[in-house]
Design an enzyme around this catalytic site. Structure first.
Site, PDB file in Angstrom:
ATOM      1  N   HIS A 198       7.072  13.066 -10.473  1.00 63.57           N
ATOM      2  CA  HIS A 198       7.481  14.324  -9.841  1.00 63.57           C
ATOM      3  C   HIS A 198       8.983  14.478 -10.023  1.00 63.57           C
ATOM      4  CE1 HIS A 198       9.183  12.193  -6.470  1.00 63.57           C
ATOM      5  NE2 HIS A 198       8.031  11.609  -6.199  1.00 63.57           N
ATOM      6  N   HIS A 243      11.417  11.462  -9.779  1.00 64.10           N
ATOM      7  CA  HIS A 243      11.463  10.531 -10.917  1.00 64.10           C
ATOM      8  C   HIS A 243      12.177  11.185 -12.097  1.00 64.10           C
ATOM      9  CE1 HIS A 243       7.426   9.730  -8.904  1.00 64.10           C
ATOM     10  NE2 HIS A 243       8.250   8.801  -8.466  1.00 64.10           N
ATOM     11  N   CYS A 266       4.160  -3.641   5.758  1.00 66.10           N
ATOM     12  CA  CYS A 266       3.877  -2.268   5.327  1.00 66.10           C
ATOM     13  C   CYS A 266       3.494  -2.338   3.858  1.00 66.10           C
ATOM     14  CB  CYS A 266       5.086  -1.355   5.507  1.00 66.10           C
ATOM     15  SG  CYS A 266       4.804   0.246   4.696  1.00 66.10           S
ATOM     16  N   CYS A 271       5.549  -0.156   1.306  1.00 69.29           N
ATOM     17  CA  CYS A 271       6.887  -0.735   1.065  1.00 69.29           C
ATOM     18  C   CYS A 271       6.770  -2.107   0.409  1.00 69.29           C
ATOM     19  CB  CYS A 271       7.652  -0.986   2.358  1.00 69.29           C
ATOM     20  SG  CYS A 271       8.085   0.442   3.304  1.00 69.29           S
ATOM     21  N   CYS A 273       5.740   1.888  10.384  1.00 67.72           N
ATOM     22  CA  CYS A 273       6.728   1.532   9.363  1.00 67.72           C
ATOM     23  C   CYS A 273       7.945   2.438   9.502  1.00 67.72           C
ATOM     24  CB  CYS A 273       6.091   1.700   7.979  1.00 67.72           C
ATOM     25  SG  CYS A 273       7.321   1.836   6.680  1.00 67.72           S
ATOM     26  N   HIS A 308       7.844   4.844   6.199  1.00 64.80           N
ATOM     27  CA  HIS A 308       6.729   5.766   5.967  1.00 64.80           C
ATOM     28  C   HIS A 308       6.144   6.356   7.241  1.00 64.80           C
ATOM     29  CE1 HIS A 308       6.792   3.226   2.381  1.00 64.80           C
ATOM     30  NE2 HIS A 308       6.421   4.322   1.769  1.00 64.80           N
ATOM     31  N   LYS A 317      11.317  16.516   3.560  1.00 66.93           N
ATOM     32  CA  LYS A 317      11.081  15.389   2.655  1.00 66.93           C
ATOM     33  C   LYS A 317       9.806  15.656   1.859  1.00 66.93           C
ATOM     34  CE  LYS A 317      10.801  10.449   2.572  1.00 66.93           C
ATOM     35  NZ  LYS A 317      10.523   9.210   3.205  1.00 66.93           N
ATOM     36  N   LYS A 376       3.471  13.064  -0.744  1.00 65.26           N
ATOM     37  CA  LYS A 376       2.150  13.381  -1.287  1.00 65.26           C
ATOM     38  C   LYS A 376       1.220  13.841  -0.177  1.00 65.26           C
ATOM     39  CE  LYS A 376       0.606   9.881  -3.855  1.00 65.26           C
ATOM     40  NZ  LYS A 376      -0.376   9.147  -4.665  1.00 65.26           N
TER      41      LYS A 376
HETATM   42  N1  MSP Z   1       9.191   0.743  -8.578  1.00 63.07           N
HETATM   43  C1  MSP Z   1      10.264   0.962  -7.675  1.00 63.07           C
HETATM   44  C2  MSP Z   1      11.583   0.742  -8.369  1.00 63.07           C
HETATM   45  C3  MSP Z   1      11.769  -0.595  -8.979  1.00 63.07           C
HETATM   46  S1  MSP Z   1      13.267  -0.692  -9.834  1.00 63.07           S
HETATM   47  C4  MSP Z   1      13.415  -2.268 -10.183  1.00 63.07           C
HETATM   48  C5  MSP Z   1      10.212   2.383  -7.122  1.00 63.07           C
HETATM   49  N2  MSP Z   1       9.506   3.253  -7.812  1.00 63.07           N
HETATM   50  S2  MSP Z   1       9.239   4.784  -7.387  1.00 63.07           S
HETATM   51  O1  MSP Z   1       8.441   5.316  -8.445  1.00 63.07           O
HETATM   52  O2  MSP Z   1       8.697   4.861  -6.077  1.00 63.07           O
HETATM   53  O3  MSP Z   1      10.601   5.479  -7.273  1.00 63.07           O
HETATM   54  C6  MSP Z   1      11.447   5.544  -8.336  1.00 63.07           C
HETATM   55  C7  MSP Z   1      12.674   6.346  -8.025  1.00 63.07           C
HETATM   56  O4  MSP Z   1      12.345   7.676  -7.706  1.00 63.07           O
HETATM   57  C8  MSP Z   1      13.513   5.812  -6.888  1.00 63.07           C
HETATM   58  O5  MSP Z   1      14.857   5.744  -7.312  1.00 63.07           O
HETATM   59  C9  MSP Z   1      13.382   6.849  -5.831  1.00 63.07           C
HETATM   60  O6  MSP Z   1      14.548   6.944  -5.085  1.00 63.07           O
HETATM   61  C10 MSP Z   1      13.196   8.087  -6.684  1.00 63.07           C
HETATM   62  N3  MSP Z   1      12.642   9.172  -5.912  1.00 63.07           N
HETATM   63  C11 MSP Z   1      11.373   9.288  -5.412  1.00 63.07           C
HETATM   64  N4  MSP Z   1      11.332  10.451  -4.707  1.00 63.07           N
HETATM   65  C12 MSP Z   1      12.521  11.086  -4.737  1.00 63.07           C
HETATM   66  C13 MSP Z   1      13.001  12.337  -4.354  1.00 63.07           C
HETATM   67  N5  MSP Z   1      12.284  13.178  -3.648  1.00 63.07           N
HETATM   68  N6  MSP Z   1      14.256  12.691  -4.755  1.00 63.07           N
HETATM   69  C14 MSP Z   1      15.008  11.898  -5.576  1.00 63.07           C
HETATM   70  N7  MSP Z   1      14.575  10.716  -5.965  1.00 63.07           N
HETATM   71  C15 MSP Z   1      13.463  10.170  -5.345  1.00 63.07           C
HETATM   72  O7  MSP Z   1      10.809   2.633  -6.084  1.00 63.07           O
END
Ligand code: MSP
Length: 682
Positions: free
Chosen positions: A18, A21, A126, A129, A144, A147, A320, A323
């Site tokens: 999304h 990412h 959790c 997490c 948590c 979450h 925020k 999903k």
């Molecule tokens: N797998 C771990 C990271 C391991 S790194 C060694 C993880 N993955 S994640 O897919 O959940 O998140 C990846 C990134 O997406 C994180 O940096 C997280 O902050 C970012 N984001 C997820 N949702 C977000 C927003 N709504 N806005 C900006 N970034 C956010 O965590």
């Protein structure tokens, strides 16, 4: 060329990508492109985090193996990164043997340092997490703290890492390297967290099949964060035969190293030549990167990152994204309508890097129309049109090295570079737009369109128009890291067909004289905001899309709009399996239903989707069903649809229904005896 190593977090494969990412990856790509233009030897890494309980559970829910699930999501990531022009040099998957090999080597070193021991681990766990919390850390109601979901009590024997031992070394590192943790506020937070006392960290799990077996501890798998963080070095070949030879703390006598590891991770004896190693991530995972990761590296005797940079969160209409709330922004629709570069631009222009930002469709259209269609598109097209007319489809024959735009351009380029060096992307773009505004003003005051009519193609006209083209060329060169495709189109449009990807090309004077100037295709056709907004809302549940909206919106299941008789006459486009999976269909039970006041069509429902609280939906099925006959029955819900308000009532999803020839909705229901609430339909 100074080595510059840049990483994104590796993304979990239990969710489709999304905007969050995409944001980190687009930021990293912009930075990587900028550093390449600055002459650095850039290595840019991204990838996926594939192990752990969450992935194992998600795969089980979908009836596939964890690796099959990962393969599917990884394919989606590859597709998306191609769409967005992401220029990564490597994509690491934690399920790859090269990664496991590196993790094993990292653990071997930590063990050799005497930093691992077995102990009983009890606490509130959790699962999302993958972390234990103490009673004190939980939110009220034993939830948590991240979450807000229920936690479970777990008690098991784990391998522990002596994190507490590294409290002082970490403080020393933070104090000696003021730039190591960015932004400053986050650095202070991390410092206080470390200072307040570190507890040893459990780094293994038992009873988990989908993970790397913990070397030396049969029955244990490596804790996902230790596994995942290691990707930053395993992708460089750490742990491969001889990779660390030559590293200052490496064991003696190893064979020739992986040159990648040596180039990008080892500390050079001369600090000024040391590679930059920068990790980008969202603020939620800073602690892992700024505390645990450096501690693991210290223990293993390896160099530390030079900087960890935590950006803020994208909120959706100030809330925020989640999903379960169903307000997550997925990119497909925006990309289909506006192209990937427009979305890249919006993400980097709208967020002050380091702070939270709000994503709204309205702001997106406003930015598109004002910055791209108006400021950039119109300035370029106006000057190109007049130049083509005056100089037979070529750039002007005379350049100009003395005029009021030159000092502005010089200052703008300096500001742009200073901002980019600080990752202040918004400021860098603002600087470029200052030059656009000045160039516009310069042209408006001189009115070359009138000059050409009055005096023809004079020397003065040549210089004025050349200046206009040159200013746009400089802006477009500065935009190459931000909008790689569009910036090239703009450059070609203003007569620069050979693109020099170097910051030196931002100096005044690059526009060729008497070069072909092709006719300008519209770069950013203005968006009709009202029409766009109504199209968005029309794809919400229970509403009837106007014909125009139905033509242009992304294909949604026709039968899924309960009150909209099949509006799509044309055969819908084929979708890939990934596109289909982007729509989350779930089984749920209606717990409550009532008519929406003053509507004979709308019914407000509370549907149990296996989430913590039932979801509120509004469906246009009131002419065919009474509220009473819905309660306790199962339905199928589009669970990840953007929320919408219908007659003032928020709807967070849509119920699936077929529509008969009279326009009467017929609900789709799971076959008796039904399925557990929350089960995915596919
Ligand atoms: N797998 C771990 C990271 C391991 S790194 C060694 C993880 N993955 S994640 O897919 O959940 O998140 C990846 C990134 O997406 C994180 O940096 C997280 O902050 C970012 N984001 C997820 N949702 C977000 C927003 N709504 N806005 C900006 N970034 C956010 O965590």
């Amino acid at each position: 060329m100074p080595p510059y190593y840049l990483t994104t977090p590796i993304y979990y494969v239990n969710d489709l990508p999304h905007i969050g990412h995409i944001f980190t990856t687009v930021v990293a790509d912009t930075l990587a492109r900028y550093r390449r233009m600055a002459g650095d030897d850039v290595r840019f890494l991204t990838g996926t985090d594939e192990h752990g309980q969450n992935i194992e559970r998600a795969a089980a829910r979908e009836g596939v193996t964890p690796l099959q699930l990962a393969d599917k999501v990884v394919a989606r990531y590859h597709e998306l990164w191609k769409t967005f022009g992401i220029s990564h040099d490597d994509f690491i998957r934690t399920s790859e043997p090269r990664h496991e090999q590196g993790v094993v080597e990292l653990i071997r070193r930590i063990e050799a340092a005497g930093d691992l021991y077995l102990a009983k681990h009890e606490g509130w766990y959790c699962s999302p997490c993958e972390l234990f919390y103490t009673e004190k850390e939980l939110s009220p109601g034993q939830k948590c703290p991240v979450h807000g979901a229920a936690v479970e009590w777990k008690s098991e024997e784990n391998v522990f890492f002596r994190l507490a031992k590294y409290q002082q070394p970490l403080l020393d590192w933070i104090d000696a390297n003021p730039e190591a943790i960015r932004p400053e506020t986050r650095r202070n937070e991390v410092r206080s967290f470390v200072e307040s006392g570190l507890r040893d960290l459990s780094v293994s799990r038992t009873g988990l099949a989908w993970g790397i077996p913990f070397p030396g501890y049969p029955g244990h798998t490596v804790y996902v964060w230790l596994d995942a963080l290691a990707n930053y070095i395993t992708a460089l070949g750490f742990g491969a035969e001889g990779a660390t030879a030559g590293a200052p703390h490496g064991p003696e006598g190893q064979q020739p190293a992986s040159s990648l590891y040596r180039s990008f991770w080892s500390d050079a004896p001369d600090a000024s030549a040391a590679p930059t190693r920068i990790h980008l991530m969202g603020k939620d995972i800073l602690r892992f990167h700024a505390v645990y990761w450096p501690a693991f590296l210290l223990s293993a005797g390896l160099p530390l990152p030079t900087q960890v940079w935590a950006h803020g969160w994208w909120l959706r209409d100030s809330k925020k994204m989640s999903k379960s709330v169903g307000n997550v922004v997925r990119p497909d629709d925006l990309v289909a309508r506006f192209g990937p570069d427009a979305l890249r631009y919006y993400l980097l222009r709208e967020m002050v890097f380091g702070q939270d930002a709000n994503f709204s469709d309205e702001a997106f259209v406003d930015r598109f129309n004002s910055d791209l269609a108006n400021d950039l598109g119109n300035t370029a097209s106006r000057v190109v049109r007049v130049t083509r007319g005056a100089f037979d489809g070529r750039t002007p024959p005379l350049s100009c090295d003395e005029n009021p735009l030159i000092p502005v351009a010089r200052q703008v380029v300096a500001d742009y570079r200073a901002a980019m060096d600080q990752l202040a992307f918004q400021d860098a773009l603002r600087a470029l737009w200052r030059l656009l505004a000045e160039a516009n003003q310069y042209l408006v005051v001189r009115e070359p369109w009138k000059m050409v009519k009055a005096e023809g193609a004079t020397d003065a006209l040549s210089r004025i128009l050349w200046n206009g083209l040159e200013a746009v060329r400089i802006v477009a060169t500065g935009l190459l890291p931000f909008m790689p495709t569009v910036a090239r189109q703009v450059l070609a449009a203003v007569g620069t067909s050979t693109v020099t990807e170097n910051l030196d090309a931002m100096a005044w004077g690059g526009t060729p004289t008497s070069a072909p100037l092709p006719e300008l295709a519209p770069l950013f056709p203005r968006i009709d905001k009202e029409k766009f907004m109504s199209e968005i809302h029309s794809s919400a549940p229970g509403s009837t899309p106007p014909a125009a909206a139905a033509e242009t919106s992304t294909p949604a299941p026709a039968a899924a709009t309960p009150v909209a008789p099949a509006a799509t006459a044309a055969a819908p486009a084929e979708v890939s399996i990934d596109q289909f999976f982007a729509t989350e269909l779930k089984v749920g039970t209606v717990r409550f239903a009532e008519r929406v006041p003053k509507s004979d069509k709308l019914i407000r429902l509370l549907v149990d989707l296996g989430e913590e609280t039932p979801r509120q939906l509004v469906a246009g099925i009131g002419k065919a069903y009474t509220p009473e006959e819905l309660v306790d029955h199962q339905v199928v819900v589009v669970a990840n649809l953007k929320p919408a308000k219908l007659m003032g009532v928020e709807s967070r999803g849509m119920i699936l229904a077929a529509t008969d020839a009279d326009g009467k909705p017929i609900l789709v229901r799971p076959h008796a005896p039904g399925a557990a609430n929350g089960t995915r339909v596919k």
